[in-house]
Motif scaffolding. Structure first.
Motif, PDB file in Angstrom:
ATOM      1  N   ARG A  76       9.126 -21.510  34.119  1.00  0.00           N
ATOM      2  CA  ARG A  76       8.974 -20.375  33.196  1.00  0.00           C
ATOM      3  C   ARG A  76       9.873 -19.208  33.592  1.00  0.00           C
ATOM      4  N   PHE A  77       9.907 -18.925  34.898  1.00  0.00           N
ATOM      5  CA  PHE A  77      10.745 -17.823  35.381  1.00  0.00           C
ATOM      6  C   PHE A  77      12.214 -18.061  35.045  1.00  0.00           C
ATOM      7  N   MET A  78      12.659 -19.290  35.270  1.00  0.00           N
ATOM      8  CA  MET A  78      14.071 -19.615  35.068  1.00  0.00           C
ATOM      9  C   MET A  78      14.443 -19.571  33.590  1.00  0.00           C
ATOM     10  N   GLN A  79      13.504 -19.991  32.730  1.00  0.00           N
ATOM     11  CA  GLN A  79      13.802 -19.991  31.303  1.00  0.00           C
ATOM     12  C   GLN A  79      13.894 -18.578  30.736  1.00  0.00           C
ATOM     13  N   LYS A  80      12.986 -17.706  31.157  1.00  0.00           N
ATOM     14  CA  LYS A  80      12.971 -16.364  30.570  1.00  0.00           C
ATOM     15  C   LYS A  80      13.990 -15.416  31.222  1.00  0.00           C
ATOM     16  N   ALA A  81      14.608 -15.854  32.333  1.00  0.00           N
ATOM     17  CA  ALA A  81      15.580 -14.983  33.012  1.00  0.00           C
ATOM     18  C   ALA A  81      16.802 -14.700  32.144  1.00  0.00           C
ATOM     19  N   VAL A  82      17.195 -15.667  31.323  1.00  0.00           N
ATOM     20  CA  VAL A  82      18.401 -15.536  30.496  1.00  0.00           C
ATOM     21  C   VAL A  82      18.085 -16.021  29.083  1.00  0.00           C
ATOM     22  N   PRO A  83      18.310 -15.222  28.065  1.00  0.00           N
ATOM     23  CA  PRO A  83      18.064 -15.662  26.683  1.00  0.00           C
ATOM     24  C   PRO A  83      18.878 -16.914  26.362  1.00  0.00           C
ATOM     25  N   ILE A  84      18.305 -17.782  25.564  1.00  0.00           N
ATOM     26  CA  ILE A  84      18.997 -19.010  25.159  1.00  0.00           C
ATOM     27  C   ILE A  84      20.292 -18.659  24.437  1.00  0.00           C
ATOM     28  N   GLY A  85      21.374 -19.341  24.823  1.00  0.00           N
ATOM     29  CA  GLY A  85      22.674 -19.110  24.207  1.00  0.00           C
ATOM     30  C   GLY A  85      23.594 -18.206  25.005  1.00  0.00           C
ATOM     31  N   ILE A  86      23.035 -17.512  26.012  1.00  0.00           N
ATOM     32  CA  ILE A  86      23.847 -16.603  26.830  1.00  0.00           C
ATOM     33  C   ILE A  86      24.564 -17.355  27.949  1.00  0.00           C
ATOM     34  N   LEU A  95       9.192 -32.630  26.603  1.00  0.00           N
ATOM     35  CA  LEU A  95       9.292 -32.991  28.010  1.00  0.00           C
ATOM     36  C   LEU A  95      10.477 -32.287  28.671  1.00  0.00           C
ATOM     37  N   ALA A  96      11.537 -32.060  27.905  1.00  0.00           N
ATOM     38  CA  ALA A  96      12.756 -31.450  28.454  1.00  0.00           C
ATOM     39  C   ALA A  96      12.625 -29.951  28.682  1.00  0.00           C
ATOM     40  N   LYS A  97      11.592 -29.309  28.131  1.00  0.00           N
ATOM     41  CA  LYS A  97      11.380 -27.886  28.397  1.00  0.00           C
ATOM     42  C   LYS A  97      11.170 -27.706  29.887  1.00  0.00           C
ATOM     43  N   THR A  98      11.896 -26.772  30.492  1.00  0.00           N
ATOM     44  CA  THR A  98      11.921 -26.685  31.951  1.00  0.00           C
ATOM     45  C   THR A  98      10.542 -26.463  32.567  1.00  0.00           C
ATOM     46  N   GLU A  99       9.644 -25.749  31.858  1.00  0.00           N
ATOM     47  CA  GLU A  99       8.307 -25.527  32.408  1.00  0.00           C
ATOM     48  C   GLU A  99       7.476 -26.809  32.417  1.00  0.00           C
ATOM     49  N   ASN A 100       7.871 -27.812  31.601  1.00  0.00           N
ATOM     50  CA  ASN A 100       7.213 -29.113  31.599  1.00  0.00           C
ATOM     51  C   ASN A 100       7.957 -30.111  32.483  1.00  0.00           C
ATOM     52  N   THR A 101       9.285 -30.061  32.413  1.00  0.00           N
ATOM     53  CA  THR A 101      10.111 -30.993  33.185  1.00  0.00           C
ATOM     54  C   THR A 101       9.829 -30.886  34.682  1.00  0.00           C
ATOM     55  N   GLN A 102       9.732 -29.660  35.178  1.00  0.00           N
ATOM     56  CA  GLN A 102       9.611 -29.479  36.627  1.00  0.00           C
ATOM     57  C   GLN A 102       8.319 -30.078  37.177  1.00  0.00           C
TER      58      GLN A 102
END
Length: 419
Positions: free
Chosen positions: A119-129, A56-63
């Motif tokens: 989806r756009f927001m998640q893939k814009a920056v790799p996790i951890g950056i 649920l916390a994945k941004t593409e699901n949360t939004q």
């Protein structure tokens, strides 16, 4: 009459189980979640009610989840209280919820837009950056200075949210955010690292903003029924033409929430109602504008208090009366038949249905408001259809409740045998 504003929360407010009690109590809420399911092609309702919290916390699901609950609560409110807001405002994602409830974006379109936005927001920056952190106990000026000192051509940290006089959120490259946070902590600030999947509302979101610009070209926007406050300007949208640019810009711009609430106060707003999960914006309202009464529609005690405060009136109008007749006809058609006696079917279904169908055509053709007697005729037709089709009593009760929920006209028939 109190001036009312609706507030719509953003990411971070989600929780497993959200919306379940609302859907159990109101058919229009269930229908809202079902529409979202159909639009997205997966069971969003199940994810919200009983899904894994990490999924649920994945941004593409949360939004889409938060937007759907916000719209469902808004629709229930409109049925129950029938009092229009004077303004709407949403925090980040919530701005799209506000625009949807203000009629500028079709709900089915909004669900698709925020799914893609996530989806756009998640893939814009790799996790951890990237990283984000909430900062309290220090002045805005000092936070702004520290962000400037820790930003250069290779890394950046900026203010993402001006939430209240006591709370600011910073966002950017993880290294820069951590350095700024450490320096602010040394000056007496309290720092809370945020569990987020990307550095929202920072220049690192530029790729997402550009993809959002292209995505929004696919959709049609209409004029707003109520003024909606923009996160970018902390002022109302000027027109529907400004929607795409504002929604693109807010991805990389700070959320000016404190200014938005102060603007609502200057406009004479006396009551704010948060539409969505939890009570984050209600709590922020108490800090930003303590003179404004704040309620959260996700809190049953608040809903009860709000109802008492606003003294709900009935929703009686020509449109709602016509809608009652339309819904009676529609439910009469879609109800399953268990009676195969043709003569009884003609007498108990076909003939009464035809009479009400002709009545509706006459009313609409002459632009007339249905009388109470004509509404009763439509309901009695449906009752006759149920009896003829051998519909069980529980389903009959649910269908009549659905009609009265959707039209707000149940008060006219409290002494009848329809509910």
């Amino acid at each position: 009459m109190n001036k009312i504003a609706f507030l719509f929360p953003g990411q971070g407010s989600q929780y497993t189980g959200m919306g379940k009690s609302l859907c159990d109590a109101h058919s229009i809420a269930r229908e809202t979640f079902e529409e979202a399911n159909d639009t997205l092609g997966f069971d969003l309702q199940k994810l919200c009610f009983e899904g894994d919290s990490e999924e649920l916390a994945k941004t593409e699901n949360t939004q889409p989840a938060i937007l759907t609950l916000s719209v469902a609560q808004f629709r229930v409110y409109k049925q129950e209280l029938c009092i229009e807001p004077h303004y709407c405002a949403g925090h980040s994602l919530g701005e799209l919820s506000a625009l949807t409830c203000a009629g500028a974006i079709e709900f089915s379109d909004a669900v698709k837009i925020v799914r893609q936005r996530g989806r756009f927001m998640q893939k814009a920056v790799p996790i951890g950056i990237g990283a984000m952190a909430a900062v309290t106990g220090i002045s805005r000026r000092e936070v702004e200075e520290e962000c400037g000192l820790n930003s250069d051509e290779s890394r950046v940290v900026v203010i993402a949210n001006y939430n209240s006089p006591e709370q600011i959120v910073i966002s950017g490259h993880k290294e820069a955010v951590n350095l700024a946070a450490d320096n602010l902590k040394a000056k007496g600030a309290k720092i809370i690292p945020l569990k987020v999947s990307a550095p929202f509302h920072s220049p690192l979101m530029n790729p997402a903003a550009e993809e959002m610009r292209e995505e929004l070209k696919k959709y049609k926007f209409v004029e707003l029924k109520y003024p909606v406050i923009s996160n970018v300007s902390a002022r109302p949208y000027v027109s529907k033409e400004s929607i795409p640019e504002n929604l693109k810009s807010q991805i990389i711009s700070p959320v000016r929430w404190q200014e938005s609430m102060e603007f609502l106060q200057r406009c004479g707003v006396e009551v704010v109602v948060e539409m969505g999960p939890k009570t984050v914006l209600k709590n922020l309202a108490k800090r930003n504008t303590p003179d404004i009464l704040a309620y959260a529609y996700d809190n049953n005690e608040d809903v009860s208090s709000l109802t008492d405060k606003l003294k709900p009136r009935n929703c009686d109008s020509k449109d709602s009366r016509l809608k009652l007749i339309v819904r009676c006809l529609a439910i009469a058609v879609c109800t399953k038949n268990k009676n195969w006696d043709n003569d009884k079917y003609v007498a108990g279904v076909v003939e009464p249905y035809r009479r009400v169908q002709e009545l509706l055509a006459e009313l609409e053709g002459n632009n007339m408001e249905p009388s109470l007697e004509q509404l009763t005729e439509a309901l009695r037709m449906l009752k006759t259809v149920f009896i003829t089709k051998k519909t069980d009593i529980k389903e009959q009760e649910e269908r009549f409740k659905q009609i009265f929920d959707e039209t707000g006209l149940g008060h006219l028939f409290r002494d009848a045998d329809f509910q």
